[in-house]
Design a protein around this motif. Structure first.
Motif, PDB file in Angstrom:
ATOM      1  N   MET A 226      44.623  52.064  46.492  1.00 49.08           N
ATOM      2  CA  MET A 226      43.857  51.329  45.410  1.00 49.08           C
ATOM      3  C   MET A 226      42.735  50.527  46.065  1.00 49.08           C
ATOM      4  O   MET A 226      41.815  50.567  45.482  1.00 49.08           O
ATOM      5  CB  MET A 226      44.965  50.136  44.985  1.00 49.08           C
ATOM      6  CG  MET A 226      44.365  49.223  43.694  1.00 49.08           C
ATOM      7  SD  MET A 226      43.688  50.104  42.598  1.00 49.08           S
ATOM      8  CE  MET A 226      42.552  48.862  41.657  1.00 49.08           C
ATOM      9  N   GLU A 227      42.944  50.234  47.385  1.00 45.43           N
ATOM     10  CA  GLU A 227      41.591  49.595  47.968  1.00 45.43           C
ATOM     11  C   GLU A 227      40.517  50.389  48.151  1.00 45.43           C
ATOM     12  O   GLU A 227      39.490  50.157  47.939  1.00 45.43           O
ATOM     13  CB  GLU A 227      42.394  49.179  49.380  1.00 45.43           C
ATOM     14  CG  GLU A 227      43.353  48.078  49.410  1.00 45.43           C
ATOM     15  CD  GLU A 227      43.701  47.592  50.863  1.00 45.43           C
ATOM     16  OE1 GLU A 227      43.266  48.385  52.067  1.00 45.43           O
ATOM     17  OE2 GLU A 227      44.615  46.910  50.982  1.00 45.43           O
ATOM     18  N   MET A 228      40.882  51.893  48.318  1.00 47.52           N
ATOM     19  CA  MET A 228      39.763  52.577  48.375  1.00 47.52           C
ATOM     20  C   MET A 228      39.089  53.077  47.098  1.00 47.52           C
ATOM     21  O   MET A 228      37.982  52.987  46.530  1.00 47.52           O
ATOM     22  CB  MET A 228      40.280  53.973  48.929  1.00 47.52           C
ATOM     23  CG  MET A 228      39.139  54.980  49.119  1.00 47.52           C
ATOM     24  SD  MET A 228      39.733  56.793  49.983  1.00 47.52           S
ATOM     25  CE  MET A 228      40.871  57.241  48.576  1.00 47.52           C
ATOM     26  N   PHE A 229      40.074  53.150  46.121  1.00 46.02           N
ATOM     27  CA  PHE A 229      39.802  53.383  44.687  1.00 46.02           C
ATOM     28  C   PHE A 229      39.107  52.192  43.900  1.00 46.02           C
ATOM     29  O   PHE A 229      38.237  52.455  43.390  1.00 46.02           O
ATOM     30  CB  PHE A 229      41.196  53.403  43.926  1.00 46.02           C
ATOM     31  CG  PHE A 229      41.081  54.063  42.559  1.00 46.02           C
ATOM     32  CD1 PHE A 229      40.378  55.347  42.339  1.00 46.02           C
ATOM     33  CD2 PHE A 229      41.255  53.264  41.489  1.00 46.02           C
ATOM     34  CE1 PHE A 229      40.210  55.892  41.130  1.00 46.02           C
ATOM     35  CE2 PHE A 229      41.046  53.627  40.240  1.00 46.02           C
ATOM     36  CZ  PHE A 229      40.539  54.926  39.941  1.00 46.02           C
ATOM     37  N   PHE A 230      39.357  50.901  44.517  1.00 45.11           N
ATOM     38  CA  PHE A 230      38.543  49.758  43.965  1.00 45.11           C
ATOM     39  C   PHE A 230      37.086  49.886  44.102  1.00 45.11           C
ATOM     40  O   PHE A 230      36.355  49.490  43.275  1.00 45.11           O
ATOM     41  CB  PHE A 230      39.405  48.565  44.484  1.00 45.11           C
ATOM     42  CG  PHE A 230      38.637  47.276  43.909  1.00 45.11           C
ATOM     43  CD1 PHE A 230      39.169  47.094  42.565  1.00 45.11           C
ATOM     44  CD2 PHE A 230      37.574  46.398  44.392  1.00 45.11           C
ATOM     45  CE1 PHE A 230      38.607  45.778  41.960  1.00 45.11           C
ATOM     46  CE2 PHE A 230      37.170  45.491  43.898  1.00 45.11           C
ATOM     47  CZ  PHE A 230      37.727  44.931  42.817  1.00 45.11           C
TER      48      PHE A 230
END
Length: 297
Positions: A226-230
């Motif tokens: 999610m951190e990368m996707f955010f």
């Protein structure tokens, strides 16, 4: 620089811990603080020295007594606590919002590195994550091609965003009352109120505040994917919004009010109230994104 940034970030986090303790209470052992801040004991000792020098705590053998609670002036500015990756992320997002990047356009990593005052490797690492989703195509000699977005991509993106954020919001209301995330939520709420009061002059500042707010929600349920996707979510939403200038101020005012309702829902710890406010805001964000894509056609 990296060590100094880590110290300042850890110092600010420790100030949040101090703010949650009663005057005269014990701050905790070095091992407990190292675990809470996710840093080494060496960094913890440096932070404790700083807190002592500032008159925030008094150390007597192993006891670390709270002498006073922190004031806003005790904190290091955000610009001094950011990692290189965070700095690059903010500058790239600001560049995207200028609206100069169009589908098919070539992007020079070297030019961005010079413009942002950072290394080419930091730019490359940031842009690589967008290539995973087909938004950028890497070319030789530190060059990239911006591929743009489709409505199908936007629909899929919002579906995943909603899934992750609803999960994180549920975790947020379960946080211990002493979690530093609650103090950060208080600060972000105050910034929303101040921005809404001066919306006529400052409405362009909403994008950065919006990004920080949703990032904070996701911190309640850390997930490396999610951190990368955010970053991709932020890029897509804030790339398209500026194209629709007709009601930008009004849209931002509505979003701020929805954020404030969302924050009140989180603070209530009532799952139904929180979920209703969260879904209302995410539905509005989805509709705004799709409308902005229509404006660009």
């Amino acid at each position: 620089m990296k060590t100094n940034t880590l110290y300042k970030r850890s110092y600010n986090q420790c100030l949040d811990l101090v703010a949650t303790r009663t005057l005269g209470g014990d701050l905790g052992s070095e091992n407990e603080l190292a675990a809470a801040l996710d840093v080494s004991r060496t960094t913890v000792r440096a932070v404790l020295d700083g807190l002592t020098a500032a008159g925030l705590i008094g150390i007597d053998k192993r006891a670390k007594r709270i002498l006073r609670h922190p004031a806003p002036t005790d904190y290091y500015p955000d610009t001094e606590t950011e990692s290189v990756a965070t700095t690059v992320e903010k500058k790239f997002m600001a560049w995207i919002q200028q609206g100069d990047c169009k589908p098919g356009q070539h992007i020079s990593g070297l030019d961005l590195a010079r413009q942002f005052g950072t290394s080419n490797s930091a730019i490359r690492e940031h842009l690589n994550q967008f290539s995973y989703f087909g938004l950028l195509e890497r070319r030789p000699n530190s060059r990239w091609v911006f591929r743009g977005f489709t409505e199908e991509f936007a629909e899929e993106l919002t579906e995943v965003r909603e899934m992750f954020e609803l999960r994180s919001a549920r975790r947020f209301i379960e946080l211990d009352a002493k979690s530093p995330l609650w103090q950060e939520l208080d600060r972000i709420e105050e910034q929303h109120v101040a921005l809404l009061k001066d919306i006529d002059q400052r409405f362009m500042e909403f994008s950065e505040l919006d990004q920080r707010f949703h990032s904070l929600i996701n911190e309640a349920a850390p997930n490396r994917f999610m951190e990368m996707f955010f970053d991709v979510i932020s890029m897509v939403f804030h790339y398209h919004y500026p194209w629709n200038k007709r009601d930008e101020k009004e849209r931002n005012a509505v979003a701020i009010q929805e954020h404030l309702a969302y924050i009140r829902g989180l603070k209530s710890r009532d799952p139904e109230r929180m979920m209703a406010a969260c879904r209302t805001h995410l539905d509005t964000a989805r509709a705004s994104l799709l409308r902005s894509m229509e404006v660009r056609r």
